[in-house]
Design a protein around this motif. Structure first.
Motif, mmCIF file in Angstrom:
data_model
loop_
_atom_site.group_PDB
_atom_site.id
_atom_site.type_symbol
_atom_site.label_atom_id
_atom_site.label_comp_id
_atom_site.label_asym_id
_atom_site.label_seq_id
_atom_site.Cartn_x
_atom_site.Cartn_y
_atom_site.Cartn_z
ATOM 1 N N LEU A 109 19.396 9.833 77.336
ATOM 2 C CA LEU A 109 18.727 11.060 76.898
ATOM 3 C C LEU A 109 19.793 12.008 76.373
ATOM 4 O O LEU A 109 20.697 12.408 77.122
ATOM 5 N N SER A 110 19.710 12.359 75.104
ATOM 6 C CA SER A 110 20.768 13.151 74.481
ATOM 7 C C SER A 110 20.667 14.629 74.823
ATOM 8 O O SER A 110 19.570 15.160 75.052
ATOM 9 N N LYS A 111 21.819 15.281 74.846
ATOM 10 C CA LYS A 111 21.859 16.724 75.063
ATOM 11 C C LYS A 111 21.622 17.462 73.742
ATOM 12 O O LYS A 111 21.891 16.932 72.662
ATOM 13 N N THR A 112 21.145 18.680 73.869
ATOM 14 C CA THR A 112 21.048 19.580 72.726
ATOM 15 C C THR A 112 22.085 20.667 72.916
ATOM 16 O O THR A 112 21.988 21.471 73.856
ATOM 17 N N ASN A 144 18.375 20.923 77.972
ATOM 18 C CA ASN A 144 19.222 19.979 78.694
ATOM 19 C C ASN A 144 18.796 19.842 80.151
ATOM 20 O O ASN A 144 18.886 18.755 80.734
ATOM 21 N N GLN A 167 15.783 20.035 81.171
ATOM 22 C CA GLN A 167 14.598 19.187 81.140
ATOM 23 C C GLN A 167 14.989 17.718 81.001
ATOM 24 O O GLN A 167 14.388 16.844 81.641
ATOM 25 N N LYS A 168 16.000 17.446 80.153
ATOM 26 C CA LYS A 168 16.466 16.070 79.979
ATOM 27 C C LYS A 168 17.060 15.537 81.284
ATOM 28 O O LYS A 168 16.826 14.383 81.662
ATOM 29 N N GLU A 180 14.254 14.687 83.597
ATOM 30 C CA GLU A 180 13.588 13.451 83.182
ATOM 31 C C GLU A 180 14.428 12.234 83.562
ATOM 32 O O GLU A 180 13.888 11.233 84.066
ATOM 33 N N ALA A 181 15.736 12.314 83.327
ATOM 34 C CA ALA A 181 16.621 11.200 83.673
ATOM 35 C C ALA A 181 16.621 10.959 85.176
ATOM 36 O O ALA A 181 16.639 9.804 85.640
ATOM 37 N N THR A 194 11.919 6.291 75.471
ATOM 38 C CA THR A 194 12.805 7.413 75.168
ATOM 39 C C THR A 194 13.218 7.388 73.707
ATOM 40 O O THR A 194 13.214 6.355 73.050
ATOM 41 N N GLY A 245 25.173 13.378 76.699
ATOM 42 C CA GLY A 245 23.839 13.274 77.261
ATOM 43 C C GLY A 245 23.838 12.675 78.657
ATOM 44 O O GLY A 245 24.849 12.701 79.368
ATOM 45 N N TYR A 246 22.678 12.085 79.029
ATOM 46 C CA TYR A 246 22.478 11.574 80.380
ATOM 47 C C TYR A 246 22.115 10.093 80.325
ATOM 48 O O TYR A 246 21.245 9.673 79.559
#
Length: 386
Positions: free
Chosen positions: A238-241, A248, A250-251, A254-255, A282, A328-329
Motif C-alpha cells: 500500500l503506497s504512501k501519499t 497514510n 488510513q493505509k 488497512e495494512a 489492492t 509505503g506499507y
C-alpha cells in the motif's frame, strides 16, 4: 549513477560476507535498475524517476568532443574520501530535490527549518553514492583514473549524441541545459558506471566476498534452495501519499487489518490463497506491487533492510506485521522455494546475488565516508540554487 534504490539508500551479514569490513569495506543487472521492490534511494519518487531518465539516456550513448565546463560549474565545493566534488554535481542533485520537495510539500516547505535540514542531508547522502563506488574501487586496487574509463565515457557520449539526438551536438547541448546537466558530469557518471562494473567483475572472478560465479553455478543453485540467507516471498503493498498524513494513516490501518486477517487463518494453503486475494484487491503500483505468481527470490542486500529483516524472520507461509518504508506499507508472506523455478532462472538469480553483494560492499563505504565541505559550499543556500 546513484545506487541503490530503495534508494533508500542504495541500501545488509550474509553467507560468504560475514567478514566485510565493518565500515570501510547499493539491481541486479544494475544497468537496468531492476528493483522489484523499491528499497527506498531517494525518498521522493519523482526524483528517482528523473535520475532514471538520465541513466537510460546515458546507456543509449561520432566524435563528440568534451565540452569545457564554466568556471562556476567546475568549482570545487568539497571532497569525499579525497575526491573533489564539483558544483555541477551539487547543482544537479539540488535542483532535482528542490523540484521534488516543492511538489510534494508545497512551495512554503523552505520555511520549515527541519525540512531544510532534511533536504541538505538527503543531498549530501546522494552525493556520496558515486564516491562510495570510487572508494570501493580503490580498496580493490582498481585505478579510478584509468584510461579505459575515459574511453568508455567517450563511447557512451558518442552513442547518446548519435542515437538520441541524430548526431546533433546542438541538440545534445540543449538536452544538457534543459536537465541542469553538463557534459563533464555525464562523463563522470559514465566513468563511475564503468568502474562499478569492473569492481563487480573483479570481486566475482576473484571471489572477493562474492562466493559464487559461473564456475560454481551448481553450488549457487544449491545455496539458493537450501540457505537461510536466500528467501522467496510475496507481499501486499500500500503506497504512501507524500505530505498526506491522514491518507497514510488510513493505509497503515488497512495494512494492519490485512496482516491480522492473514494471521488468523490457521491452514497454510487457505492463508496463501487469502494473501493472493488481498494482493488482487489492492491498487497496483509498478515497481512495488507483486506482478508475478512466482514471488520474489532474493538474498540480503537486494530488498532493503526493513523488508529483509521482516522476511528472513518468517517461517514458510508466515505473515509479517506491517513493514513501513519511505514508499509505503508491506505485509509479507514467506514461501517455500521451488526447484524448477530456481533451475530455470538460475542465471538471473546469480546476477542478482552478485549485484547484491556489490551493493553491500559499496554501502559499507558509503556509511564510512563523509562529505567535507569547503568555504564555498558553506556560503551556498542549497534551496536557492538555480
Amino acid at each position: 549513477m546513484s545506487r541503490n534504490k530503495n534508494g533508500k539508500r542504495p541500501d545488509r551479514p550474509e553467507r560468504g560476507r560475514t567478514n566485510l569490513p565493518a565500515k570501510n569495506t547499493q539491481s541486479p543487472e544494475k544497468k537496468k535498475r531492476n528493483k522489484i521492490i523499491a528499497i527506498s534511494i531517494i525518498s521522493a519518487a519523482v526524483v528517482c524517476f528523473a535520475v532514471f531518465i538520465v541513466i537510460v539516456l546515458v546507456y543509449q550513448l561520432g566524435k563528440a568532443k568534451p565540452i569545457k565546463g564554466t568556471e562556476e560549474e567546475l568549482r570545487v565545493v568539497g571532497s569525499i574520501d579525497g575526491f573533489e566534488v564539483k558544483y555541477e554535481e551539487l547543482r544537479y542533485i539540488s535542483l532535482l530535490y528542490q523540484s521534488a520537495y516543492e511538489r510534494n510539500y508545497g512551495e512554503n516547505v523552505w520555511q520549515d527549518e527541519a525540512m531544510r535540514e532534511k533536504f541538505e542531508e538527503e543531498i549530501i547522502s546522494n552525493l556520496k553514492n558515486n564516491y562510495a563506488v570510487l572508494a570501493a574501487c580503490k580498496s580493490l586496487n582498481i585505478d579510478t583514473d584509468m584510461k579505459e574509463a575515459e574511453e568508455y565515457a567517450q563511447e557512451q557520449i558518442e552513442q547518446i549524441v548519435e542515437k538520441d539526438f541524430g548526431g546533433s551536438m546542438k541538440k545534445y547541448k540543449e538536452f544538457l541545459k534543459e536537465n541542469n546537466l553538463t557534459d563533464s558530469l555525464m562523463r563522470f557518471l559514465c566513468k563511475v558506471d564503468f568502474l562499478e562494473s569492473l569492481a563487480l567483475h573483479t570481486m566475482s572472478e576473484n571471489k572477493i566476498y562474492i562466493e559464487y560465479n559461473d564456475s560454481t553455478y551448481l553450488e549457487f543453485l544449491d545455496y539458493v534452495l537450501t540457505s537461510d540467507d536466500y528467501a522467496r516471498t510475496i507481499h501486499v503493498f500500500l503506497s504512501k501519499t507524500i505530505g498526506d498524513d491522514e491518507a497514510n494513516a488510513q493505509k497503515l490501518s488497512e495494512a494492519t487489518e490485512i496482516a491480522q486477517d492473514l494471521k488468523n487463518i490457521e491452514d497454510k494453503n487457505e492463508r496463501y490463497e487469502a494473501m493472493k486475494s488481498h494482493i488482487g484487491k489492492t491498487e497496483y503500483v509498478e515497481g512495488f506491487s507483486m506482478s508475478t505468481k512466482d514471488g520474489v527470490y532474493f538474498t540480503r542486500g537486494q530488498m532493503g533492510d526493513e523488508y529483509e529483516n521482516a522476511a528472513f524472520a518468517l517461517d514458510e507461509y508466515g505473515v509479517s506485521d506491517v513493514v513501513e518504508t519511505d514508499d509505503g506499507y508491506y505485509v509479507i508472506m514467506k514461501l517455500p522455494k521451488e526447484q524448477d523455478y530456481v533451475y530455470k532462472e538460475g542465471t538471473t538469480l546469480l546476477s542478482y546475488y552478485q549485484n547484491a553483494v556489490l551493493n553491500v560492499y559499496v554501502k559499507a563505504f558509503k556509511d564510512s565516508i563523509d562529505f567535507v565541505p569547503n568555504e564555498y559550499f558553506n556560503s551556498l543556500d542549497l534551496t536557492r540554487i538555480e
